[in-house]
Structure formats: C-alpha cells, structure tokens
Motif scaffolding. Structure first.
Motif, PDB file in Angstrom:
ATOM      1  N   UNK A  86       2.781  43.514 -18.183  1.00  0.00           N
ATOM      2  CA  UNK A  86       2.142  42.377 -18.843  1.00  0.00           C
ATOM      3  C   UNK A  86       1.862  42.631 -20.307  1.00  0.00           C
ATOM      4  N   UNK A  87       2.703  43.434 -20.938  1.00  0.00           N
ATOM      5  CA  UNK A  87       2.426  43.865 -22.294  1.00  0.00           C
ATOM      6  C   UNK A  87       3.662  43.720 -23.177  1.00  0.00           C
ATOM      7  N   UNK A  88       4.494  42.724 -22.890  1.00  0.00           N
ATOM      8  CA  UNK A  88       5.756  42.589 -23.611  1.00  0.00           C
ATOM      9  C   UNK A  88       5.500  42.137 -25.043  1.00  0.00           C
ATOM     10  N   UNK A  89       6.392  42.485 -25.976  1.00  0.00           N
ATOM     11  CA  UNK A  89       6.281  41.992 -27.350  1.00  0.00           C
ATOM     12  C   UNK A  89       6.368  40.467 -27.372  1.00  0.00           C
ATOM     13  N   UNK A  90       5.975  39.858 -28.493  1.00  0.00           N
ATOM     14  CA  UNK A  90       6.020  38.404 -28.579  1.00  0.00           C
ATOM     15  C   UNK A  90       7.457  37.909 -28.717  1.00  0.00           C
ATOM     16  N   UNK A  91       8.176  38.494 -29.666  1.00  0.00           N
ATOM     17  CA  UNK A  91       9.574  38.112 -29.865  1.00  0.00           C
ATOM     18  C   UNK A  91      10.452  39.259 -29.393  1.00  0.00           C
ATOM     19  N   UNK A  92      11.361  38.980 -28.476  1.00  0.00           N
ATOM     20  CA  UNK A  92      12.243  40.043 -28.009  1.00  0.00           C
ATOM     21  C   UNK A  92      13.695  39.646 -28.257  1.00  0.00           C
ATOM     22  N   UNK A  93      14.525  40.666 -28.465  1.00  0.00           N
ATOM     23  CA  UNK A  93      15.952  40.422 -28.568  1.00  0.00           C
ATOM     24  C   UNK A  93      16.495  40.293 -27.157  1.00  0.00           C
ATOM     25  N   UNK A  94      17.352  39.314 -26.968  1.00  0.00           N
ATOM     26  CA  UNK A  94      17.886  39.065 -25.625  1.00  0.00           C
ATOM     27  C   UNK A  94      19.408  39.150 -25.672  1.00  0.00           C
ATOM     28  N   UNK A  95      19.978  39.599 -24.578  1.00  0.00           N
ATOM     29  CA  UNK A  95      21.430  39.687 -24.493  1.00  0.00           C
ATOM     30  C   UNK A  95      21.871  38.966 -23.220  1.00  0.00           C
ATOM     31  N   UNK A  96      23.026  38.281 -23.267  1.00  0.00           N
ATOM     32  CA  UNK A  96      23.467  37.536 -22.080  1.00  0.00           C
ATOM     33  C   UNK A  96      23.506  38.379 -20.800  1.00  0.00           C
ATOM     34  N   UNK A 314      23.953  37.614 -29.450  1.00  0.00           N
ATOM     35  CA  UNK A 314      22.629  38.203 -29.323  1.00  0.00           C
ATOM     36  C   UNK A 314      21.626  37.117 -29.683  1.00  0.00           C
ATOM     37  N   UNK A 315      20.507  37.130 -29.017  1.00  0.00           N
ATOM     38  CA  UNK A 315      19.566  36.024 -29.119  1.00  0.00           C
ATOM     39  C   UNK A 315      18.147  36.522 -29.333  1.00  0.00           C
ATOM     40  N   UNK A 316      17.290  35.610 -29.730  1.00  0.00           N
ATOM     41  CA  UNK A 316      15.865  35.913 -29.802  1.00  0.00           C
ATOM     42  C   UNK A 316      15.130  35.018 -28.810  1.00  0.00           C
ATOM     43  N   UNK A 317      14.158  35.604 -28.124  1.00  0.00           N
ATOM     44  CA  UNK A 317      13.357  34.843 -27.167  1.00  0.00           C
ATOM     45  C   UNK A 317      11.888  35.115 -27.408  1.00  0.00           C
ATOM     46  N   UNK A 318      11.055  34.228 -26.906  1.00  0.00           N
ATOM     47  CA  UNK A 318       9.608  34.468 -26.926  1.00  0.00           C
ATOM     48  C   UNK A 318       9.172  34.709 -25.487  1.00  0.00           C
ATOM     49  N   UNK A 319       8.327  35.708 -25.301  1.00  0.00           N
ATOM     50  CA  UNK A 319       7.917  36.016 -23.935  1.00  0.00           C
ATOM     51  C   UNK A 319       6.783  35.100 -23.507  1.00  0.00           C
TER      52      UNK A 319
END
Lengths: 432, 279, 293
Positions: A86-96, A314-319
C-alpha cells in the motif's frame, strides 16, 4: 576499550536515528505537496527523468517530485512489493507486459476524469495511441513513447553475400524464402556461425502476435479469452521448423546462450545475423554498437488479412493509492505535452504520443534516432488495436517459450508441443 | 631459504595454478574496466587495445549530483552498524545457547534454525508492511535494527559452535573464582571466541556490502544509495547498459572487501595465543 | 547450586535481543506467509481462503517436479564437493609456507563477488561457446560445446560456480583449525604420528563441530539457492527448466505471476523439507561430532 566501543556505538545510533526521522505523508504545513514518481532505466535514462522532474518543479514551485528508479527487473520487484504494501509511488512507469496484471487487479487509477477536465491533454494524440492505453475501456495509461516492432536488417551483410535486402512489402512465405536464400548465400561465402535470422519462434509477444494479426486472428479476444487455435500455433512452429531444418536460424543451444544477454552482447550486434526482430525505438542503439554496418528497419511480413502492426510502448499511470492524483496528472501532462520535457526526453521510450511533440522533437534528433522515428511513424499508420491480455499473461509467455524450446531442442514434436501448450493456456485463461 | 625442496616447490606450483583459476574472472573484469565500452564485447582479447580511464571517470560521476563517493560512505555506515549489531546480539544469544541452561532452550534453538529455512521471497511483503507501520520506509532502520535483534541465525549458530569448543574446565574455574555470567561472557567467552567474532565481522561486511535486495526495497532516495544499488544503475535490460562503468565501479567496490579480508585474516588465523585471554 | 528461576532469568537476559527480534521481525512475517499459503493471494487484492488448494495443486504441477529435481541435484553435488574442497584448501593454507596470506586472499576473491551481475558475465566468459573452457579444450583438440545453454550440462556449470565460491566455509574452517590446541599435535609428534595420522586422529575429530556447522548451513543455503540461477538465466530458469531452482520457481510464481499464495505454499513445503534433512543431520551428529564438554 569497552567504554570506547559503547561510546562509538551510541554516537552512531544517534546519528542514524537523527538521519531518518520524519516520515512523510506527502503534504506539509507550508502547502507544499510532494509526489513520488518511479521509472526503470540505466544512468543515462535516469539523468533524463531527473532533469524533467527538475524542470517540472521549477514550473510548479509548490510541488516537490521525489524520484525512485531501478533497472528493469529491480523496478518490477520493488513496485510489486510497494503496491502490496500500500505504498506505491504516485506516478509509475507502466509497460504493456505488466499493464494487465496491475490494471486488472485494481491498482491503477482511471484517468478519464483528468482527461475530461483537461488536466491531461490528449487532443494531439492519435486515436490508436490513446486507445493503446486503455484496458477494458478504461484509460489507465498515457503513452510517453510509442513504438512498433519490425525486422532490423544488416544491409552490409546482405551486400557482402550478394542478396537483395527485403523491403517493407512482403508476406510470411517471402520471409521464409528470403531467409533460406540468405542462408545459402552465407554458406556459399563460407561464413561460419552466421545465420539469416534469429529464432523468433519463442517470441509470443510481439512476433507471434504480429503473425496472428496478419492472419486475421488475435492473441486475446476482448473478453480475455484466447484469440487463436491450436492450428495457428502449429503453423507458426512449423514455419520456424522449416527454417531450422534449412539451418537459417541458430541451433537451440546457441539461441539459449544468447537469450538473456544485453543488447551489446547479442548475436545481431556481433554481426552474426542478417535479420532480427526489435522494437523500432531500439534501432539507433544497435546502430551505436555497429558503427561499421549499415542497418535498416523493415516491417514484419504481412499476411492474407493484412497488417500485423499494433501500438506498443511505455506509459505513465497513476496509482490508486496516490494521495495527490491531481498533481500527479499535472506531472504526466507536463511529461507528454511540454516542449521542456520532450526536449530532454526526445524518443527515449519511442515516438512521443502527441503528433505535435513528434514534429517538435524530430529536427533535434541525431541520424540514427531519426531513422528510428521514421520507422515508427511509418508503421503506426498500419497499426490496429490489440486487446489487452487477461491476468496470467506472464504465465502464458513462459509456457509458450517452453513449447518453442522443447521443439527446438528436439524434445517434442510440433504437434505434441502445440497441444500441450494449448491445454495449459486454456486452463490459465479460464482460471482467472 | 636453506635448501631446495622439490616437494615445496610443487606445492607452490599447485597452489598458484588453482589460484589463477580463482582469479581469472577478476583479472578479466579489471582488464575490461580499462577498455572502451564498445570493445568489451566485440573483441575476445584479454588486454585492452588501449588503456582508458574514462570508465572510471564516467562511473564515479554517477548521477544527479551524487558521486560514487557518497555511495561508498553510505555503504560504510550501513556496514559498520550491521557489524556492531550482529556482534552484540548474536554473541549474546550464542552465549545463552552454548553455555547457559534455561527453560525451552532446545525449542528456541530449533526455532532459531527454523527461521533460516524459509525463502525470504514470501516474507518480503509482510515484512515491508511491518516496517511501513513503523514508519521506517526510506530509512536505514529496516536494514540495521533487525541486526541488533539477532535476526541473523547463521552467526548465532556459528558462534554457538565455536563457544562449545571452549573447554568446560575454563568456565568452571572462573565460576569458582566468583565470576558471574555477565563477566564470564565479556571477559572469558568473547575473547576466546574471537575467531568466530572476526569471521562474523568479515562476513557481515561482505554480505551487507553486496546485498542489494533489501536495500533496493527500503532505500529509495538517491542520496541514501549504497554501492550495491549504485552498481545496478549501470544496467538496464530494456536498453543500453554502461558495462565499462559497471566494471570500473565493481572493481573499486571490491577494494574495501579485499582490504578488510587481508587485514582481519591475521587476527582470524595467525595465532590467538592463550596470553590474549587476560584482557 | 543456583535456583532454576535465576538460571532462567540469566538465560533470557542474554537471549533477550534475539527474542524481541524473533517476535517483532521474524515471526509475524513467517506466520503471515503461512496464512497466505492457505489462500489465493495475488499481492494486490486481499487474500481469499482456499484451504489446502495450493498444496494439492503443487503435487499436480510438472514444473514443481522439475524444480525439485534440479534442486536435489544441486544440493547433493554442490554441498559435499564445496565442503571437501574448502576443507582441503583450508588445511593446505593453514601451514607456515611462504606467501600463504596472499594465497588465502586470492582464494577468497571469488566469494567477494557475491551474487553481483559481474558474476553472470564472468561465468559466461568461462563457459559459453567461445569461453575460456572451450579455448582450453581446443588446445587439446577437443571441440567445444555450449555448456551453459545445453539443458543436460547447464546445471553442472552452476554447481562449479558454487564450488568456485567456496570462500565462506574455507574461512570458517581456517578459524576452526586455529581453535585446535597446538599441544595435541606436539603430543602426537612425540608418539611418532605422521602428517596423515595427525590429520585423521586430531584435525578431523577436533574440527567436527565446525564441519557440522558448515554442513548444516550449506544444506540450508543450497536448498534455497536462488541468486546463481537468477542472474545467469535472467530469472527464467532455462533452457528447458534445466536451471529452474526451487526458489527461482517460487519467485516466478510470486513476483512475476502474482500467485503469492501458491509461492508461500511452495516455501513452506521447502521449510518442512529442509527441517527434516537438517533434523536427520542433527540426529546423526551425536555419533560423529565431538565437543569438549
């Protein structure tokens, strides 16, 4: 002596406690908000992300950007642990490869509201690029760089053996014929340890996916079931078996020897392959390594149903656990839409999602990078949509690799390996 | 020396030959650290075509204002704390297991060994949550505090085995002289178990220095990065890796380990005489 | 005679820090993972109770069996070979020959690397098709072989890697050798015992507590071997699962496929296995380990 040790010990303890005092929950009294971003990469890439974050902080003095990063494997191990805790960063890099696992387990935020509110502007993004960030119709990811895969061709090697290099318009039969022709020429030249093409039979994604799509199939259907049949798998493996028998791809032991090496150590970089499948954005990295060879990217072969292309990247996501999603959205928007950011990032992860930024970046590129961008821009026109995999995609990938390897090592027949894979694949997909 | 001894010579030849096999990879790495990055994988030659220090310069600079010097300091701090923690907590527990008798001793001992038998991957998440609740994420505390609480069963067991080889008459004699358990631990057992303590020190140094997974999980701020984490920055499976810089910094990072080993093996091996017992 | 109460008090005083650590940092995560092993748990959503489902599934999982096989071969070969090698070198380097300190340090160098990425590269340097081993074989006219990527030989290259990193048990043996009182050897020399007799009559018996320690620890480590396979196969355990160590499989299940419940069940099965094996070694130790008590 004893006193000295105890004294030393207490000093160090005090220092260590002082050094790690305040725990941070993201906002402080002076109204300053802090968000954490994370990415994968090496030192060169880390530098770029850091500079972009610095630029963002300059423009938004009330937002502090904390940074975390790791190399590919480390990044995902850490992110999984953080998310579980429950401690993930706010913005994470995401990959398909991982997107479905994260999105379908409810860890990512639907960005729709921020797109509607204009916090994240995708008006300059082509529809196919926007859609490539959607999973089950929800906007989970914003592309920071998109790419398509293709075959990189060592033109110098083709010239040396006197064979015409392939062009963009070809089908899988041409591909097989070309590989065999190349191998014959290699043999005639007496080149040892050199092959026409690498063994791509293990490439569940993306090459097998291209193959399926060009044959009118999909890897997965919209509702998360398998989009292909055992016959398709058999055809695929049989095609590679033909090339293996012709000696046009390396033997299984050699393939495995090079299976997990870095780009610099790969067979293609060593000039031992005429063709090799890579994502378009990596073209210039190979060009950097192979200064004496002329390289060119061509499209993957097409099939009776047309083109196999689909958007990767490569993408950016918000957790979901982010306490400041609005600021996080602001950061993402800055990353993908501002000249300040793109001036630094350029095509680090592929062509920028926004066409406007593409035009902005292009004149600033070196020759090799321009080649990468040209290829991606050219092939994106053919790109259709690929439904995201269900949970369990990584398991399926492993099983597919195993099937391909057991055929390559001669441990089982194409038919038996395909049947075993299908059985396993169906049980994985149906058990989710 | 005095006379020529063929058997001695043969012994040296054998030791050196095996030693070269032991050292070859290290030498290869050192040589590679002086090569140009494109040369490392493109040529099979052992010697660099031309010596360059650029890998060392590029590697040392690191990123965002933090040089490798900072990472070295952080690693030294972390290692020092872990050594103190392990020496204190493990020797105390070992003394209890080896020389004292108390209720449920064998149960506790079995539990201690049992904690070593579970692969850490499945305890990572719950552990992370524990440290999160303590507010220790992104501090050195999760890496240090447990060492002060004897979580390294390996060293407890090691010290137990060494303490058990200390003859019983020694401790009995001390007891008759009116020596209590605390004095006995500090004045008699610890000095006699010095080889085990030094071994613990060396291993804690090397293992903490090299351990990256827990450091990866709990340290996120670059300014807190250690050498083990710094080294991993040079690699990325999805793009280009700076092999030259990696080799250069790996070579540097081995130096402290090597020095520590050379320095302390004297105490470990070259004679702890009976005289040193009386401190 | 001290009272039992006081004895316990002293014992628990010394055991105190460890007990706090056990309760605070070790037991909670361990018990949590035990609970996970009875659930379907994907790390991101709350676990669902599944009873024995994971344990039953394990016994129908062909990959489980291949990982058990790989691990069994590794334990059976690497543990004794590494220990024998470490003991021989320790005895060899425990003598008053010239430059012995330098030798010791050189022999310890491989272990300094730990599990760093450099090891994977170095290992390729030696065993891949253009590696050192094949060049040496080439001198003798033997043609090479892809040692690391042929399923039938890949596991053995990892066993050699384990033996190569024999420094830790060697150092412990060296420390143990120093604990042996010198007068024992002097007495034996007066009795006319030769070097071999001294080794078997004095060194070996006196060293049994240390041998015992090294044996137990190496067994525990070998069963949990993870790093070598992880770094050299890039975490895949390939080719054809030939280096799929048990903990590597468990890691794949937990961290890349997000079946943490299943991974926890695998982990607890491993714990039980290691406990049984070490329990047997402990039981046998009464017969061959000698303490000066």
């Amino acid at each position: 002596m004893k006193k000295m040790i105890i004294g030393l010990f207490s000093i160090i303890l005090v220092i260590s406690l002082a050094g790690c005092g305040s725990s941070n929950n993201g906002s402080s009294a002076d109204g300053k908000v802090s968000i954490t971003i994370s990415w994968w990469g090496d030192t060169a890439r880390n530098k770029k992300y850091n500079e972009i974050a610095d630029e963002f902080e300059k423009e938004n003095p009330n937002i502090e950007v904390k940074r975390q990063f790791g190399s590919w494997n480390d990044y995902w191990d850490k992110l999984a642990t953080q998310t579980a805790g429950g401690n993930a960063p706010d913005v994470i890099s995401m990959h398909p490869n991982y997107a479905a696992d994260y999105a379908r387990r409810n860890t990512l935020l639907d960005l729709d509201q921020y797109i509607k509110s204009g916090d994240i502007d995708v008006s300059n993004f082509p529809k196919s690029v926007v859609n490539s960030g959607k999973i089950s119709g929800k906007n989970y990811m914003i592309a920071q760089g998109v790419t398509t895969s293709g075959q990189v061709v060592n033109k110098s090697l083709f010239e040396k053996i006197g064979v015409d290099a392939p062009g963009d318009q070809w089908n899988w039969d041409h591909f097989v014929d070309k590989a065999i022709e190349v191998q014959k020429a290699i043999k005639a030249k007496g080149l040892k340890g050199t092959w026409a093409v690498d063994d791509q039979s293990i490439q569940y994604q993306p090459v097998f996916e291209y193959y399926l799509r060009s044959n009118g199939k999909q890897l997965y259907t919209e509702d998360g079931k398998l989009g292909f049949t055992q016959k398709d798998v058999e055809n695929w493996f049989n095609m590679w078996e033909t090339l293996r028998k012709a000696g046009a791809i390396p033997d299984a032991a050699t393939v495995n020897e090079y299976a997990n090496v870095s780009l610099e150590q790969s067979l293609f970089a060593k000039g031992k392959l005429a063709m090799h499948d890579i994502p378009g954005n990596q073209l210039y990295l190979y060009a950097d390594q192979m200064k004496d060879s002329q390289l060119e990217m061509v499209r993957h072969p097409q099939g009776p149903s047309g083109d196999g292309e689909f958007v990767e990247g490569a993408y950016l996501s918000i957790t979901k656990s982010s306490k400041h999603p609005k600021e996080a959205a602001k950061f993402i928007n800055f990353f993908v839409n501002s000249e300040k950011a793109l001036k630094i990032f350029k095509i680090e992860q592929g062509a920028p999602g926004s066409t406007k930024m593409n035009d902005y970046v292009k004149p600033q590129l070196e020759k090799g990078q321009q080649q990468s961008l040209d290829f991606i821009q050219k092939t994106l026109k053919y790109a259709g949509e690929a439904p995201y995999p269900p949970k369990g995609n990584t398991e399926l990938t492993t099983e597919f690799t195993n099937a391909a390897n057991s055929i390559a090592f001669g441990k089982s027949s194409v038919k038996a390996a395909s049947a075993a894979f299908m059985k396993k694949a169906e049980s994985i997909v149906n058990n989710q | 020396m005095t006379t020529f001894k063929p058997r001695r010579l043969l012994l040296h030849v054998i030791i050196i030959c095996i030693g070269l096999i032991m050292l070859y990879p290290l030498l290869w790495m050192i040589m590679s650290s002086f090569k140009e990055s494109t040369e490392i994988f493109q040529s099979n030659s052992f010697w660099p075509k031309k010596f360059t220090l650029s890998n060392y310069i590029e590697g040392w600079t690191g990123l965002s204002g933090f040089t490798f010097g900072r990472f070295f300091l952080n690693s030294f701090f972390l290692v020092a704390m872990c050594i103190i923690g392990n020496l204190l907590s493990c020797s105390m527990a070992a003394y209890a297991f080896a020389k004292l008798s108390f209720a449920f001793k064998s149960v506790f001992f079995a539990l201690m060994l049992g904690t070593l038998m579970l692969p850490f991957h499945v305890t990572v998440v719950p552990q992370y949550i524990v440290f999160k609740h303590l507010g220790w994420i992104n501090t050195y505390l999760p890496l240090i505090v447990p060492k002060f609480l004897g979580v390294e069963g390996f060293f407890i067991f090691l010290m137990v085995q060494f303490m058990r080889t200390i003859p019983k008459d020694l401790s009995e004699a001390a007891e008759i002289d009116g020596c209590g358990p605390i004095r006995m631990y500090w004045k008699l057992i610890l000095p006699l178990a010095l080889p085990a303590l030094i071994t613990t020190m060396i291993f804690t140094f090397i293992w903490t220095w090299n351990d990256f997974f827990s450091q990866l999980l709990y340290l996120s701020d670059v300014k807190m990065y250690t050498v083990a984490l710094g080294l991993r920055m040079f690699l990325d499976a999805m793009g280009q890796s700076s092999w030259g810089a990696l080799f250069a910094m790996s070579t540097l990072s081995l130096i402290p380990l090597f020095v520590i080993f050379i320095f302390f093996q004297r105490y470990l091996i070259e004679g702890i005489t009976a005289g040193s017992i009386k401190g | 005679m001290k009272s039992a109460w006081k004895r316990n008090w002293v014992g628990f005083f010394f055991l105190g820090p460890w007990l706090i650590g056990l309760i605070g940092f070790t037991t909670i995560p361990m018990l949590t993972s035990l609970y996970f092993s009875f659930t379907k748990y994907d790390m991101f959503t709350p676990p669902n109770w599944a009873g024995l489902a994971n344990y039953i599934e394990i016994f129908h999982d062909p990959k489980f069996y291949s990982s058990v096989k790989v691990t069994a071969i590794y334990v059976l070969l690497s543990v004794p070979l590494q220990l024998i090698f470490a003991l021989l070198v320790a005895v060899l380097l425990n003598r008053g020959i010239r430059a012995v300190r330098l030798y010791r340090a050189a022999y310890y160098v491989p272990s300094l690397f730990g599990g760093s990425v450099a090891v994977a590269l170095l290992w390729r340097q030696v065993f891949d098709s253009e590696g050192l081993l094949n060049s040496v074989l080439g001198v003798f006219g033997i043609s090479g072989h892809n040692w690391i990527s042929t399923p039938s030989t890949s596991i053995y290259t990892l066993i050699i890697l384990a033996i190569w990193q024999f420094g830790a048990p060697m150092v412990i043996f060296l420390a143990g050798l120093k604990q042996i009182p010198v007068d024992l050897y002097e007495a034996a020399r007066i009795d006319g015992a030769n070097k071999f007799q001294q080794f078997f009559k004095i060194t070996l018996p006196m060293l049994t507590p240390i041998i015992f320690f090294n044996l137990i620890m190496e067994i525990i480590h070998a069963f949990q071997a993870f790093t070598p396979a992880y770094i050299v196969s890039g975490g895949t355990g390939g080719p054809l699962d030939s280096t799929l160590f048990y903990t590597l499989y468990l890691y794949q299940k937990g961290f890349t496929e997000f079946h943490m419940g299943y991974a926890s069940a695998l982990a607890w099965l491993l714990l039980v296995t290691i406990a049984i094996v070490t329990g047997l070694v402990f039981a046998s130790s009464k017969k061959w380990v000698f303490y000066q008590e």
